[in-house]
Design a protein around this motif. Structure first.
Motif, PDB file in Angstrom:
ATOM      1  N   ALA A  54       0.707  -1.326  -0.010  1.00 56.80           N
ATOM      2  CA  ALA A  54       0.037  -0.060  -0.086  1.00 56.80           C
ATOM      3  C   ALA A  54       0.911   1.208   0.022  1.00 56.80           C
ATOM      4  O   ALA A  54       0.461   2.256  -0.494  1.00 56.80           O
ATOM      5  CB  ALA A  54      -0.985   0.026   1.251  1.00 56.80           C
ATOM      6  N   SER A  55       2.090   1.073   0.728  1.00 55.24           N
ATOM      7  CA  SER A  55       2.866   2.295   0.756  1.00 55.24           C
ATOM      8  C   SER A  55       3.793   2.704  -0.469  1.00 55.24           C
ATOM      9  O   SER A  55       4.139   3.852  -0.774  1.00 55.24           O
ATOM     10  CB  SER A  55       4.027   2.181   1.822  1.00 55.24           C
ATOM     11  N   TYR A  91      -2.065  -4.362  -7.523  1.00 57.14           N
ATOM     12  CA  TYR A  91      -1.999  -4.398  -6.132  1.00 57.14           C
ATOM     13  C   TYR A  91      -2.362  -5.510  -5.415  1.00 57.14           C
ATOM     14  O   TYR A  91      -1.327  -6.136  -4.443  1.00 57.14           O
ATOM     15  CB  TYR A  91      -2.932  -3.198  -5.313  1.00 57.14           C
ATOM     16  N   SER A 144      -4.471   2.107   0.115  1.00 56.59           N
ATOM     17  CA  SER A 144      -3.259   2.962   0.045  1.00 56.59           C
ATOM     18  C   SER A 144      -3.531   4.547  -0.222  1.00 56.59           C
ATOM     19  O   SER A 144      -2.652   5.069  -0.062  1.00 56.59           O
ATOM     20  CB  SER A 144      -2.726   2.415  -1.503  1.00 56.59           C
ATOM     21  N   LYS A 154      -2.180   9.518  -1.389  1.00 53.92           N
ATOM     22  CA  LYS A 154      -1.645   8.490  -0.860  1.00 53.92           C
ATOM     23  C   LYS A 154      -1.853   8.848   0.567  1.00 53.92           C
ATOM     24  O   LYS A 154      -1.503   9.643   1.229  1.00 53.92           O
ATOM     25  CB  LYS A 154       0.173   8.484  -1.012  1.00 53.92           C
ATOM     26  N   ILE A 156      -2.393   5.819   4.046  1.00 49.79           N
ATOM     27  CA  ILE A 156      -2.742   4.458   4.611  1.00 49.79           C
ATOM     28  C   ILE A 156      -3.953   4.464   4.972  1.00 49.79           C
ATOM     29  O   ILE A 156      -4.232   5.133   5.989  1.00 49.79           O
ATOM     30  CB  ILE A 156      -1.504   4.031   5.324  1.00 49.79           C
TER      31      ILE A 156
END
Length: 219
Positions: A54-55, A91, A144, A154, A156
């Motif tokens: 996700a990062s 992803y 993400s 972006k 989280i």
């Protein structure tokens, strides 16, 4: 992408996985090896898989409607790792491949999603993983960040980490009811009608046994 947040209890794990050298992130095998070397429990390992994915991958807004049916799983993974961009299937494939390589049973799930009570007209991909004997849902794409004004922001979102299947079903409806991970799966019509009440008058569905059968046919 929804924006609800839950408390992050994995600061130590997140900090450690963030230390991985860029040179060690060119393949899912390298990433998996780093995770195995630095984390011992499946709980920490799956958090590291989710957080890294996700990062480090950003949503590819420009190509969100582009579908290449000729791409292999490996192509989808390699493209995401090289460009650090992708759509939901990228992803999901990255998450799934790393999870499997650290020894966690994981699957890619495709289906419909719902936001603000309305079902999206394009399909979505996410993952399920078995942690300490129980299946949970993971959506590294929605986890993400989010899209605002046509741009990806972006951030989280831990709501989509290790989600309870009985709760995430309100927004994530697999094409195959096996991957609902529910003993009383809901129907497509119930999903469309926002009817998520567990109906125990339905026959009990032993999804664990069915997944074992599925796995025996997959190899």
């Amino acid at each position: 992408m929804a924006t609800g947040q839950v408390k992050n209890n994995y600061e130590v794990t997140d900090k450690q996985v963030s230390k991985i050298e860029t040179s060690s992130t060119k393949s899912t095998e390298d990433i998996a090896n780093y995770i195995k070397d630095n984390f011992k429990t499946d709980g920490d390992k799956i958090r590291a898989v989710f957080y890294w994915t996700a990062s480090n991958i950003s949503y590819d807004v420009e190509n969100m409607f582009a579908v290449n049916f000729n791409e292999s799983k490996e192509d989808k993974i390699n493209k995401a790792l090289k460009n650090r961009k992708g759509v939901c299937i990228n992803y999901a494939e990255v998450f799934n491949d790393i999870a499997n390589k650290v020894g966690i049973e994981s699957v890619v799930i495709e289906g419909y999603t719902k936001q603000n009570g309305f079902t999206d007209y394009i399909s979505h991909a996410w993952c399920g993983a078995k942690i300490e004997g129980k299946w949970f849902v993971f959506d590294p794409t929605w986890g993400s960040g989010s899209i605002s004004g046509g741009k990806f922001i972006k951030k989280i979102n831990n709501y989509y980490f290790k989600a309870d299947p009985s709760k995430i079903i309100t927004s994530h409806m697999p094409f195959d009811y096996l991957w609902q991970f529910l003993n009383y799966p809901i129907t497509n019509q119930e999903f469309y009608n926002n009817n998520f009440v567990i109906n125990k008058t339905k026959p009990n569905f032993d999804f664990e046994a069915e997944i074992e059968k599925y796995n025996s046919l997959s190899y």
